[in-house]
Design a protein around this motif. Structure first.
Motif, PDB file in Angstrom:
ATOM      1  N   ARG A   1      63.124  30.483  62.136  1.00 44.12           N
ATOM      2  CA  ARG A   1      63.024  30.910  63.544  1.00 44.12           C
ATOM      3  C   ARG A   1      61.818  31.790  63.817  1.00 44.12           C
ATOM      4  O   ARG A   1      61.711  32.384  64.885  1.00 44.12           O
ATOM      5  CB  ARG A   1      64.287  31.667  63.968  1.00 44.12           C
TER       6      ARG A   1
ATOM      7  N   THR B   1      60.065  31.474  67.109  1.00 43.80           N
ATOM      8  CA  THR B   1      60.791  31.881  68.320  1.00 43.80           C
ATOM      9  C   THR B   1      60.622  33.383  68.552  1.00 43.80           C
ATOM     10  O   THR B   1      60.386  33.818  69.674  1.00 43.80           O
ATOM     11  CB  THR B   1      62.292  31.531  68.227  1.00 43.80           C
ATOM     12  N   PHE B   2      60.703  34.160  67.483  1.00 44.16           N
ATOM     13  CA  PHE B   2      60.479  35.611  67.600  1.00 44.16           C
ATOM     14  C   PHE B   2      59.038  35.863  68.052  1.00 44.16           C
ATOM     15  O   PHE B   2      58.778  36.673  68.939  1.00 44.16           O
ATOM     16  CB  PHE B   2      60.692  36.314  66.250  1.00 44.16           C
TER      17      PHE B   2
ATOM     18  N   THR C   1      57.103  33.953  69.713  1.00 41.17           N
ATOM     19  CA  THR C   1      56.938  33.567  71.117  1.00 41.17           C
ATOM     20  C   THR C   1      57.399  34.707  72.028  1.00 41.17           C
ATOM     21  O   THR C   1      56.715  35.073  72.992  1.00 41.17           O
ATOM     22  CB  THR C   1      57.746  32.285  71.417  1.00 41.17           C
ATOM     23  N   GLY C   2      58.565  35.269  71.701  1.00 39.87           N
ATOM     24  CA  GLY C   2      59.079  36.381  72.501  1.00 39.87           C
ATOM     25  C   GLY C   2      58.149  37.580  72.485  1.00 39.87           C
ATOM     26  O   GLY C   2      57.885  38.193  73.523  1.00 39.87           O
ATOM     27  N   ILE C   3      57.627  37.890  71.310  1.00 39.47           N
ATOM     28  CA  ILE C   3      56.750  39.059  71.176  1.00 39.47           C
ATOM     29  C   ILE C   3      55.461  38.849  71.975  1.00 39.47           C
ATOM     30  O   ILE C   3      55.023  39.720  72.720  1.00 39.47           O
ATOM     31  CB  ILE C   3      56.429  39.327  69.685  1.00 39.47           C
TER      32      ILE C   3
ATOM     33  N   PHE D   1      62.728  40.506  80.811  1.00 41.48           N
ATOM     34  CA  PHE D   1      62.481  39.335  79.964  1.00 41.48           C
ATOM     35  C   PHE D   1      63.748  38.505  79.870  1.00 41.48           C
ATOM     36  O   PHE D   1      64.816  39.015  79.542  1.00 41.48           O
ATOM     37  CB  PHE D   1      62.040  39.763  78.558  1.00 41.48           C
TER      38      PHE D   1
ATOM     39  N   GLY E   1      66.151  34.200  69.682  1.00 39.07           N
ATOM     40  CA  GLY E   1      65.022  34.647  68.863  1.00 39.07           C
ATOM     41  C   GLY E   1      63.935  35.269  69.724  1.00 39.07           C
ATOM     42  O   GLY E   1      63.418  36.354  69.435  1.00 39.07           O
ATOM     43  N   ALA E   2      63.609  34.602  70.823  1.00 41.74           N
ATOM     44  CA  ALA E   2      62.572  35.115  71.726  1.00 41.74           C
ATOM     45  C   ALA E   2      63.015  36.422  72.376  1.00 41.74           C
ATOM     46  O   ALA E   2      62.213  37.343  72.551  1.00 41.74           O
ATOM     47  CB  ALA E   2      62.249  34.064  72.787  1.00 41.74           C
TER      48      ALA E   2
ATOM     49  N   GLY F   1      62.562  39.135  69.892  1.00 39.96           N
ATOM     50  CA  GLY F   1      61.132  39.439  69.791  1.00 39.96           C
ATOM     51  C   GLY F   1      60.665  40.299  70.955  1.00 39.96           C
ATOM     52  O   GLY F   1      59.968  41.300  70.775  1.00 39.96           O
TER      53      GLY F   1
END
Lengths: 277, 387, 83
Positions: free
Chosen positions: A76, A79-80, A82-84, B35, B74-75, B78
Motif C-alpha cells: 500500500r 496509497t500513503f 498519494t495521500g501525503i 482531506f 491509506g491515502a 498519509g
C-alpha cells in the motif's frame, strides 16, 4: 569522488544501530546510498523528503535514513504516498517498494498511481523473490527459476516492470542494476527532479533467497551476471535479435512531460477561487 | 445534490434540510476536515459526492477518489500524517477492506475518521437496506489487540454532531474513530441546525513545542498521547506499523512492546468519561429501560413514550458511544430496572455486551431483526409491555 | 575525477563490513581482498586508481576513500583546535 561514504553517513540516523539488517551483498544498501547522493545533489533538505516504504526487505531501509520516514503496510506504499503528496505538494515524496510489494499485493495501486500521475518517485527494488518471508516466488520470478513455492521451477510468466509502467501511463520509466551505480545515480536524480509519477526499477540481487536456489555460488556471481547481462538501451538494437531477448536493457525508457495530479488539482482550485470572486 | 450555501453566511448558525450523509459532510467541514479519499459504495456514496463538490472550493481542501477502500484509507492516513484532518466514508464490503489500515492507524496513532453506513450483510448482502451488523467488526475487525473508538448516530442532526465529536476525539487521543450510521439514518432528510463555527468546540491535535532534537515521537507521558508533528515540519521521525520503541524504531523487546501496548490502551481507558456519550430519555424513574443506538433508537423513543402513556414506567438509554462500551451508564440501569431491552438489527451484537455487564443482575431481553427492515415502535412496545 | 594514485587512502570499518566481497571482486587495482576474518581489507593501497567503485558499491557504507591531502588538512584543523 571522495567523501561518498561520509556523505551517506551524514544522512543516516545516528541513533540507529549499524550495520543494517540486510544480508551480506544485498543490493538494497547500494540503492539507499544512491538515493542519498541524489537527494544531496539536488540540494533537497532532510525535512522536505518523505521516504515511504512498504513491507519486505526493501521496506526496512527507510528506518536508517534521517528523512521523514513512513514504513507502511504490504503493497500500500503508493496509497500513503498519494495521500501525503496531495495533502502537502511541497514535500518530495519517494516510495520504496519491493517487487512482491509493488506488483503482486500492490499491483492495483501501482497501476493507478502511474495512471493518475501523482507526484511520487517510485523505486521498485526488484530482487525477483520474496526475501524476508524466506524465498517464495514473486510476480517477477523468471520462468523456470526455483523458489520455495516453485520447487520444480516457476511455471508462470513474469511481469516486465518497465513495460507495465509504460502501459499504465507513467511519464518517466527507467531501469538500472545496483552494479551500474552511475546510471542509477543519474536516473534517480532525474526522477527526483521531475514532477509527476517517476518509476525507477532497480535490479538488486538476493543471494540468500534467490541466488542459492538458482545456481549462483556467491553474491558476487550475481553482480557478475548483471555485468554480463545488462545492456544500455541504445546498444540493444545493435545486437542480433536472438541475443536481444536474452539481455536486460537498462537506461531511460520513457521521458515525457505531463502535468501531475497535484498540479492539475491546484489548477482546478485556482479556477474555482477565481470564479467565486 | 448538496444545498448551495452562500459564502458569507457560512459562519453563522443556519438551518438546512439535509440528508444524513449530507450532515456528515457539514459536520466534517465544521470540524476542520480538509482531506477526503474514498471509493463509491452504496449507501455512503453521497458523502464522497458532496465532498467532491465542496472540498476543492475550500482553501487547501483535497478530495481524491481512490482505486479501492484499502487505498482510500491509506491515502487518508498519509494525509493525516502530513497534518490534515482527514476522513473517508464507506459501507459494508468497503469497511471490510479497510480493516488492514484501521490496525495501522491504531498502531501508529494516526487521527482519522471513518464513516461506515451499515447495510445488510454478510458479503454484498443488501446494498440498499439498513442493518446494524458491523458493530462488533468496528470494534474487533482488524487483527491484533487494539483500542478503538466507535460512535453512532440515530438522526440527521446527530450525524452532524457526532461527526464533529468523532474528529475531536480522534485528534485529542490520536486514534482512528469509526462513526457507524445505517442506511436509514444516512438517507433520511430532516431539518438540522448547523451551529456557528466560533461557538462550537473544535479540537486539533497537539503539536510538539520542543526543539526537534528533544522530540521523542512516542514518549510516555501522563496523558499517554504524544504530540504529533506533521511531515515536513522539522521533526523527522519514523512511522511504522511494527511494534516500536519510544523513538519509533521497530522493536521486539518484551518490555518495550508491553509499554507501547499498555499506553495505547491506557490513553483511551483513562479518558473514558470524555469519550462516553449517552442520552437518557425518561430514565429517572424507569423500571424498564430500552438500550438502543442508530435508527432503532428512534423507534425505541416512540415506543417508550407510548409505554408511558399505557402506564409502564419505561425509559430509553441511547448509546452514541458504542466502544469503549459505556459500562457505567448501562450498569446503573441494570441495578435500577427489573429488565433492560436491547433491540437491534443484528443477532445480538450489543446485547452481548449488555449481558456481559449484567452478569445475572437483571433481565436482559433482546429483540433482533435481520431482514433489512427497521424494528418498529410497535415491536419494541410489545416487548416493553411484557418485560 | 582525480586519478592521482598516490593521493588516496582506502579504509574499511570492520564492524560494518559483512564480507560480501563485492569490493574485492571488482576492484580494478586489486587493492582489496577478503581477509581470514571474512572482512574486506586493504592489501595494496598503492595500486588504488581512485575509481570510487568500492565506495559506491559497498552496501554497508563500510568503505571510505580519502585523498591524502584532505587527511593532512583535517589534521591541521585538529591541531589548531588543540592549540
Amino acid at each position: 569522488m571522495a567523501e561518498v561514504t561520509q556523505l551517506i553517513h551524514h544522512y543516516l540516523r545516528h541513533n540507529k544501530r549499524f550495520p543494517h539488517v540486510l544480508c551480506p551483498g544485498c543490493g538494497h544498501g547500494i540503492v539507499l546510498g544512491s538515493l542519498v547522493r541524489s537527494v544531496h545533489q539536488l540540494g533537497l533538505t532532510k525535512d522536505e523528503v518523505v521516504l515511504v516504504a512498504g513491507i519486505g526487505c526493501s521496506g526496512r531501509i527507510a528506518v536508517y535514513v534521517d528523512f521523514n520516514t513512513v514504513h507502511t503496510t504490504h503493497g500500500r506504499t503508493l496509497t500513503f504516498a498519494t495521500g501525503i503528496k496531495m495533502a502537502n505538494p511541497r514535500l518530495k515524496v519517494i516510495a520504496v517498494m519491493g517487487d512482491g510489494d509493488a506488483l503482486s499485493i500492490g499491483g492495483n495501486h501501482f497501476l493507478h498511481a502511474a495512471r493518475r500521475n501523482i507526484g511520487v518517485t517510485a523505486l521498485i527494488l526488484n530482487n525477483n523473490i520474496y526475501g524476508m518471508t524466506g524465498g517464495q516466488s514473486s510476480s517477477t520470478t523468471a520462468e523456470n527459476c526455483y523458489s520455495t513455492t516453485s520447487p520444480y521451477g516457476q511455471q508462470e510468466q513474469s511481469f516486465d516492470i518497465v513495460e507495465l509502467a509504460k502501459a499504465a501511463g507513467a511519464p518517466y520509466v527507467a531501469r538500472s542494476t545496483v552494479l551500474h551505480v552511475k546510471l542509477l545515480d543519474r536516473i534517480i536524480t532525474t526522477a527526483l527532479a521531475r514532477p509527476g509519477f517517476n518509476l525507477v526499477e532497480v535490479l538488486t540481487p538476493c543471494h540468500t533467497q534467490f541466488g542459492r536456489k538458482n545456481k549462483f555460488k556467491t553474491t558476487v556471481d550475481m553482480y557478475k551476471w548483471y555485468k554480463k547481462n545488462a545492456i544500455p538501451l541504445d546498444s540493444l538494437s545493435k545486437l542480433p535479435q536472438e541475443e536481444q531477448n536474452q539481455r536486460t536493457p537498462i537506461g531511460i525508457f520513457v521521458e515525457e512531460n505531463r502535468p501531475s495530479l497535484e498540479e492539475r488539482y491546484a489548477a482546478i482550485t485556482c479556477r474555482l477561487e477565481e470564479a467565486s470572486k | 445534490m448538496p444545498t448551495k450555501v452562500k459564502k458569507n453566511h457560512r459562519k453563522e448558525e443556519r438551518s438546512l434540510f439535509a440528508l444524513g450523509n449530507e450532515a456528515v459532510v457539514e459536520g466534517a467541514l465544521l470540524a476542520g476536515c480538509s482531506f477526503f479519499a474514498g471509493y463509491p459504495i452504496t449507501p455512503s456514496t453521497e458523502i464522497a459526492e458532496i465532498m467532491a463538490e465542496r472540498l476543492p472550493r475550500l482553501p487547501d481542501g483535497v478530495f481524491i477518489q481512490m482505486e479501492d477502500e484499502i487505498a482510500s484509507l491509506g491515502a487518508v492516513i498519509g494525509a493525516s500524517l502530513a497534518g490534515r484532518k482527514s476522513m473517508t466514508a464507506t459501507s459494508g464490503p468497503g469497511f471490510s477492506l479497510m480493516q488492514e489500515h484501521i490496525g495501522y492507524a491504531s498502531m501508529t496513532e494516526v487521527p482519522l475518521v471513518i464513516v461506515n453506513v451499515m447495510r445488510g450483510g454478510p458479503s454484498t448482502g443488501l446494498p440498499t437496506s439498513p442493518a446494524q451488523g458491523d458493530v462488533q467488526q468496528a470494534r474487533w475487525g482488524t487483527h491484533g489487540d487494539h483500542p478503538i473508538i466507535v460512535l453512532s448516530a440515530s438522526n440527521v442532526q446527530e450525524c452532524l454532531d457526532m461527526t464533529v465529536r468523532a474528529f475531536n476525539l480522534s485528534e485529542k487521543y490520536r486514534s482512528p474513530v469509526i462513526l457507524l450510521l445505517d442506511e436509514i439514518t444516512a438517507h433520511t432528510r430532516e431539518k438540522i441546525q448547523i451551529p456557528n463555527r466560533e461557538t462550537y468546540e473544535i479540537f486539533s491535535r497537539i503539536k510538539p513545542s520542543m526543539p526537534p532534537e528533544w522530540f521523542v515521537p512516542y514518549e510516555e507521558s501522563m496523558r499517554g498521547v504524544p504530540p504529533m508533528p506533521a511531515l515536513g515540519e522539522g521533526y523527522r521521525f519514523h512511522v511504522t506499523g511494527l511494534t516500536h520503541d519510544v523513538n519509533g524504531y521497530p522493536t521486539s523487546r518484551p518490555e518495550e512492546v508491553e509499554k507501547l501496548m499498555q499506553r495505547l490502551f491506557r490513553k483511551i481507558d483513562q479518558f473514558f468519561y470524555d469519550i462516553q456519550i449517552i442520552e437518557e430519555t425518561a430514565c429517572e424513574d424507569a423500571e424498564v429501560v430500552v438500550i438502543a443506538y442508530g435508527c432503532v433508537a428512534r423507534s425505541a423513543h416512540l415506543a417508550v413514550l407510548q409505554a408511558r402513556e399505557l402506564g409502564t414506567r419505561a425509559g430509553l438509554l441511547k448509546l452514541k458511544t458504542l466502544f469503549p462500551f459505556p459500562r457505567p451508564a448501562v450498569e446503573r440501569f441494570i441495578r435500577q430496572c427489573r429488565a433492560v431491552i436491547v433491540p437491534e438489527m443484528n443477532m445480538g451484537q450489543m446485547s452481548r455486551e449488555v449481558k456481559r455487564v449484567n452478569n445475572g443482575l437483571s433481565s436482559v431481553r433482546t429483540l433482533n431483526r435481520i431482514d433489512g427492515q427497521i424494528i418498529t415502535p410497535a415491536e419494541i412496545l410489545k416487548v416493553l409491555q411484557k418485560a | 575525477m582525480a586519478k592521482d594514485k598516490q593521493q588516496v587512502v582506502v579504509s574499511i570499518y570492520p564492524d560494518w563490513c559483512k564480507g560480501c566481497g563485492i569490493c574485492a571482486a571488482f576492484c580494478p587495482g586489486e587493492v582489496l581482498e577478503l581477509g581470514p576474518d571474512g572482512k574486506a581489507r586493504v592489501v595494496q593501497g598503492a595500486t588504488c586508481r581512485n575509481c570510487g567503485f568500492c565506495e559506491h558499491h559497498c552496501p554497508d557504507f563500510a568503505i571510505v576513500v580519502k585523498t591524502k591531502r584532505r587527511i593532512a588538512n583535517n589534521r591541521e584543523v585538529d591541531h589548531a583546535h588543540e592549540g
